[in-house]
Design a protein around this motif. Structure first.
Motif, PDB file in Angstrom:
ATOM      1  N   ARG A 140      66.251 106.049  84.647  1.00 18.20           N
ATOM      2  CA  ARG A 140      66.640 105.613  85.997  1.00 18.20           C
ATOM      3  C   ARG A 140      67.342 106.708  86.783  1.00 18.20           C
ATOM      4  N   GLN A 141      67.598 107.826  86.129  1.00 19.72           N
ATOM      5  CA  GLN A 141      68.333 108.946  86.728  1.00 19.72           C
ATOM      6  C   GLN A 141      69.680 108.474  87.268  1.00 19.72           C
ATOM      7  N   SER A 142      70.385 107.729  86.407  1.00 15.64           N
ATOM      8  CA  SER A 142      71.679 107.190  86.764  1.00 15.64           C
ATOM      9  C   SER A 142      72.544 107.143  85.512  1.00 15.64           C
ATOM     10  N   LEU A 143      73.825 107.377  85.683  1.00  9.86           N
ATOM     11  CA  LEU A 143      74.744 107.306  84.554  1.00  9.86           C
ATOM     12  C   LEU A 143      75.214 105.876  84.277  1.00  9.86           C
ATOM     13  N   MET A 144      74.856 104.934  85.146  1.00 10.41           N
ATOM     14  CA  MET A 144      75.334 103.571  84.980  1.00 10.41           C
ATOM     15  C   MET A 144      74.804 102.944  83.690  1.00 10.41           C
ATOM     16  N   ALA A 145      73.546 103.166  83.342  1.00 11.42           N
ATOM     17  CA  ALA A 145      72.995 102.615  82.107  1.00 11.42           C
ATOM     18  C   ALA A 145      73.711 103.189  80.892  1.00 11.42           C
ATOM     19  N   PHE A 146      74.059 104.474  80.943  1.00  7.72           N
ATOM     20  CA  PHE A 146      74.823 105.091  79.859  1.00  7.72           C
ATOM     21  C   PHE A 146      76.205 104.450  79.751  1.00  7.72           C
ATOM     22  N   ALA A 147      76.851 104.204  80.885  1.00  6.25           N
ATOM     23  CA  ALA A 147      78.181 103.574  80.883  1.00  6.25           C
ATOM     24  C   ALA A 147      78.105 102.156  80.325  1.00  6.25           C
ATOM     25  N   ILE A 148      77.040 101.428  80.640  1.00  4.63           N
ATOM     26  CA  ILE A 148      76.873 100.081  80.108  1.00  4.63           C
ATOM     27  C   ILE A 148      76.656 100.133  78.597  1.00  4.63           C
ATOM     28  N   ILE A 168      74.400 102.734  72.707  1.00  2.74           N
ATOM     29  CA  ILE A 168      74.664 103.975  73.444  1.00  2.74           C
ATOM     30  C   ILE A 168      73.376 104.765  73.613  1.00  2.74           C
ATOM     31  N   LEU A 169      72.555 104.831  72.555  1.00  2.00           N
ATOM     32  CA  LEU A 169      71.286 105.559  72.632  1.00  2.00           C
ATOM     33  C   LEU A 169      70.354 104.935  73.669  1.00  2.00           C
ATOM     34  N   VAL A 170      70.247 103.614  73.669  1.00  2.00           N
ATOM     35  CA  VAL A 170      69.419 102.926  74.666  1.00  2.00           C
ATOM     36  C   VAL A 170      69.981 103.171  76.063  1.00  2.00           C
ATOM     37  N   GLY A 171      71.317 103.196  76.184  1.00  2.00           N
ATOM     38  CA  GLY A 171      71.937 103.493  77.479  1.00  2.00           C
ATOM     39  C   GLY A 171      71.608 104.892  77.970  1.00  2.00           C
ATOM     40  N   ILE A 172      71.614 105.863  77.044  1.00  2.00           N
ATOM     41  CA  ILE A 172      71.261 107.241  77.427  1.00  2.00           C
ATOM     42  C   ILE A 172      69.807 107.301  77.891  1.00  2.00           C
ATOM     43  N   ILE A 173      68.918 106.665  77.133  1.00  2.00           N
ATOM     44  CA  ILE A 173      67.495 106.672  77.501  1.00  2.00           C
ATOM     45  C   ILE A 173      67.294 105.961  78.837  1.00  2.00           C
ATOM     46  N   GLY A 174      67.971 104.817  79.025  1.00  2.00           N
ATOM     47  CA  GLY A 174      67.878 104.105  80.303  1.00  2.00           C
ATOM     48  C   GLY A 174      68.450 104.922  81.449  1.00  2.00           C
ATOM     49  N   GLY A 175      69.520 105.664  81.172  1.00  2.00           N
ATOM     50  CA  GLY A 175      70.107 106.515  82.206  1.00  2.00           C
ATOM     51  C   GLY A 175      69.184 107.641  82.613  1.00  2.00           C
ATOM     52  N   ILE A 176      68.493 108.209  81.637  1.00  2.00           N
ATOM     53  CA  ILE A 176      67.532 109.272  81.944  1.00  2.00           C
ATOM     54  C   ILE A 176      66.357 108.706  82.728  1.00  2.00           C
TER      55      ILE A 176
END
Length: 123
Positions: A75-83, A65-73
């Protein structure tokens, strides 16, 4: 000649063929008890299950989840957070899903057969 036309029509709809095969296989299927023997690897399975549902699994799910949040920030997308959330949930629920699939039985098959034949016939 009409037999060949019927065969052509059936081949155009592979879904009907697969449903028919499923109905036939359920009609002749006996009781199936998957995963009911072979206790040699129970200790290994319990260890892996403990890791994924215990503290280690929570740490790994939190990291996903933490990596997803960082990836979402980044990429400026919530998709990485959802993944990341989906990966954490998948890790947490994987042992239950695996046990359900492996220990499945066909005890309910007689009640499903009329429905499967009805679907295969299109009625």
């Amino acid at each position: 000649m009409s037999v060949f036309k019927t065969a052509k029509n059936v081949m155009k709809s592979p879904g009907a063929v697969s449903l028919s095969l499923m109905a036939v296989s359920l009609a002749f299927a006996g009781d199936a008890f998957a995963g009911t023997d072979g206790t040699e690897f129970n200790e290994v399975w319990e260890t892996l299950k403990g890791w994924t549902t215990g503290t280690l699994g929570k740490i790994v799910a939190g990291a996903m989840i933490l990596v997803g949040i960082i990836g979402g920030i980044a990429r400026q997308s919530l998709m990485a957070f959802a993944i990341g959330i989906a990966g954490g949930m998948g890790l947490s629920y994987a042992p239950n899903i695996i046990e359900t699939i492996v220990s499945s039985t066909l005890e309910k098959a007689p009640s499903v057969i009329p429905l499967a034949s009805q679907i295969a016939n299109g009625m």
